[in-house]
Scaffold this active site. Structure first.
Site, PDB file in Angstrom:
ATOM      1  N   ARG A  54       0.801  -1.225   0.000  1.00 25.61           N
ATOM      2  CA  ARG A  54       0.000   0.000   0.000  1.00 25.61           C
ATOM      3  C   ARG A  54       0.830   1.269   0.000  1.00 25.61           C
ATOM      4  O   ARG A  54       0.643   2.154  -0.820  1.00 25.61           O
ATOM      5  CB  ARG A  54      -0.868   0.075   1.273  1.00 25.61           C
ATOM      6  CG  ARG A  54      -2.217  -0.511   1.184  1.00 25.61           C
ATOM      7  CD  ARG A  54      -2.621  -0.960   2.589  1.00 25.61           C
ATOM      8  NE  ARG A  54      -1.741  -2.063   2.930  1.00 25.61           N
ATOM      9  CZ  ARG A  54      -2.021  -3.319   2.638  1.00 25.61           C
ATOM     10  NH1 ARG A  54      -3.151  -3.630   2.119  1.00 25.61           N
ATOM     11  NH2 ARG A  54      -1.159  -4.276   2.893  1.00 25.61           N
ATOM     12  N   THR A  55       1.725   1.369   0.993  1.00 25.57           N
ATOM     13  CA  THR A  55       2.380   2.652   1.216  1.00 25.57           C
ATOM     14  C   THR A  55       3.239   3.037   0.014  1.00 25.57           C
ATOM     15  O   THR A  55       3.184   4.163  -0.472  1.00 25.57           O
ATOM     16  CB  THR A  55       3.214   2.598   2.512  1.00 25.57           C
ATOM     17  OG1 THR A  55       2.360   2.149   3.562  1.00 25.57           O
ATOM     18  CG2 THR A  55       3.786   3.945   2.872  1.00 25.57           C
ATOM     19  N   LYS A  82      25.275  -5.552  -1.627  1.00 24.31           N
ATOM     20  CA  LYS A  82      26.738  -5.632  -1.682  1.00 24.31           C
ATOM     21  C   LYS A  82      27.365  -4.926  -0.498  1.00 24.31           C
ATOM     22  O   LYS A  82      28.574  -4.667  -0.478  1.00 24.31           O
ATOM     23  CB  LYS A  82      27.247  -5.002  -2.986  1.00 24.31           C
ATOM     24  CG  LYS A  82      26.706  -5.648  -4.246  1.00 24.31           C
ATOM     25  CD  LYS A  82      27.266  -4.938  -5.472  1.00 24.31           C
ATOM     26  CE  LYS A  82      26.634  -5.464  -6.755  1.00 24.31           C
ATOM     27  NZ  LYS A  82      26.976  -4.618  -7.911  1.00 24.31           N
ATOM     28  N   ARG A 104      11.202   4.070   4.070  1.00 26.58           N
ATOM     29  CA  ARG A 104      10.746   3.094   5.075  1.00 26.58           C
ATOM     30  C   ARG A 104      11.962   2.286   5.487  1.00 26.58           C
ATOM     31  O   ARG A 104      12.699   1.775   4.625  1.00 26.58           O
ATOM     32  CB  ARG A 104       9.670   2.180   4.495  1.00 26.58           C
ATOM     33  CG  ARG A 104       9.386   1.004   5.403  1.00 26.58           C
ATOM     34  CD  ARG A 104       8.162   0.231   4.992  1.00 26.58           C
ATOM     35  NE  ARG A 104       6.944   0.964   5.313  1.00 26.58           N
ATOM     36  CZ  ARG A 104       5.723   0.440   5.241  1.00 26.58           C
ATOM     37  NH1 ARG A 104       5.562  -0.806   4.849  1.00 26.58           N
ATOM     38  NH2 ARG A 104       4.664   1.159   5.553  1.00 26.58           N
ATOM     39  N   HIS A 132       4.653   6.295  11.682  1.00 31.23           N
ATOM     40  CA  HIS A 132       4.187   6.130  10.303  1.00 31.23           C
ATOM     41  C   HIS A 132       3.183   7.260  10.067  1.00 31.23           C
ATOM     42  O   HIS A 132       1.978   7.045  10.000  1.00 31.23           O
ATOM     43  CB  HIS A 132       3.526   4.752  10.169  1.00 31.23           C
ATOM     44  CG  HIS A 132       3.224   4.323   8.769  1.00 31.23           C
ATOM     45  ND1 HIS A 132       3.367   5.144   7.667  1.00 31.23           N
ATOM     46  CD2 HIS A 132       2.750   3.145   8.292  1.00 31.23           C
ATOM     47  CE1 HIS A 132       3.009   4.470   6.582  1.00 31.23           C
ATOM     48  NE2 HIS A 132       2.629   3.268   6.934  1.00 31.23           N
TER      49      HIS A 132
END
Ligand code: NCD
Length: 320
Positions: A54-55, A82, A104, A132
């Site tokens: 969703r986000t 890496k 995020r 959030h």
């Protein structure tokens, strides 16, 4: 304000700014061509170190509807594999010329670091268990759309509060807007120390449900649990799930919310999520318009947070 990192930093006035401007972008989203040129020439990058459906899609849709260019960074196919650090990654991305970074990350506080290292606007799309903020803004908008106001609403947030950044941002946003919040969870799923939290606490869902206007359910965040915090998911559902029986006993106008992703059959019964007073799809729909408002306030013309400028900007965005 240059970044959107936490609800408390935004404050009650900042919440009003975003939600006021969101109306304009709901209107844009309903057009046959849901697109305005407001952020033409701007570049928004999404930097997601944790899974998201969703986000991430919501921010990308929001940026595209404002005509911004978008870049997506997917950790699993990037040089993070890496061993490249977050700081080097951010500096690399910034060297290409970006205006906003939507991040995020599993570590609480990571978006604040990114904001210090670079010159882009930073939006916190979830940092660990911490915050959030755009989820809280879209939830607030959705409640106001249905009820007119959050002021005085009695809201139960039910479930895995301990691991939930959604709960932390929503407690801040709902109480700043005058709601009364009750947390409902087994002891093991509450933060060990709730001193100073502006909430009531209960571990009896059945005792709380007759006295609420909104039931906000949270997913059991098993990926964040190192110990078994509930005896079994079945027992959790029996005591804390919004089952068909519990939902049927609710007054008709009680609203049911969930940030997604749902585990139907655990915290919410499969059928309950589809009831007319369940707002889960509205939450997702409003998320795009709320994020358009946030991006516009951070990157749009004359970017100063404040009622006057944002109203003027909204008019301009509508006109273009
Ligand atoms: C949540 C998250 O990732 O913080 N989902 C979301 O963004 N809508 C909640 C969750 O994962 O349970």
């Amino acid at each position: 304000m240059r970044h959107l990192l936490a609800i408390d930093e935004l404050g009650a006035a900042g919440i009003e700014d975003v939600l006021g401007l969101t109306d304009s972008f709901v209107e844009v989203s309903e057009r046959s061509i849901p697109k305005v040129p407001a952020l033409r020439g701007k570049t928004v990058v999404s930097l997601f170190y944790e899974d998201s459906t969703r986000t991430r899609l919501s921010f990308e849709t929001a940026a595209k509807r404002l005509s911004a260019d978008t870049m997506t960074f997917s950790v699993s196919t990037s040089s993070t594999k890496k061993g490249e650090s977050l700081r080097d990654t951010v500096e690399t991305i910034e060297a290409m010329g970006v205006d906003a970074i939507v991040i995020r990350h599993g570590s609480a506080g990571a978006p604040w670091n990114v904001a210090q290292w670079g010159s882009s606007a930073v939006i916190n799309a979830g940092d660990g268990w911490h915050e959030h903020p755009t989820q809280a803004l879209l939830d607030s908008y959705t409640i106001r759309q249905r009820r007119g106001s959050i002021q005085g609403a009695r809201i139960a947030i039910v479930g895995d509060i301990k691991h939930s950044r959604v709960a932390r941002s929503n407690i801040a946003a709902f109480t700043l807007q005058g709601a009364e919040v009750t947390l409902v969870a087994p002891r093991t799923l509450l933060p060990p120390n709730l001193d100073g939290w502006p909430v009531k606490v209960s571990n009896e869902l059945d005792a709380v449900l007759p006295h609420v206007d909104i039931v906000y359910l949270l997913r059991m965040q098993l990926e964040r649990m190192t110990d078994a915090l509930v005896p079994s998911l079945r027992e959790y559902t029996e005591r804390f799930g919004l089952t068909v029986r519990r939902a049927a006993a609710l007054a008709n106008d009680v609203l049911i919310m969930h940030p997604g992703p749902m585990n139907r059959g655990v915290e919410i019964a499969a059928e309950v999520a589809d009831l007319p007073n369940a707002l889960i799809i509205d939450q997702v729909r409003n998320g795009v318009a709320v994020r358009m408002a946030v991006l516009y306030l951070l990157l749009g013309a004359g970017t100063e947070w404040g009622a006057e400028t944002s109203t003027a900007n909204a008019r301009e965005a509508r006109a273009t």
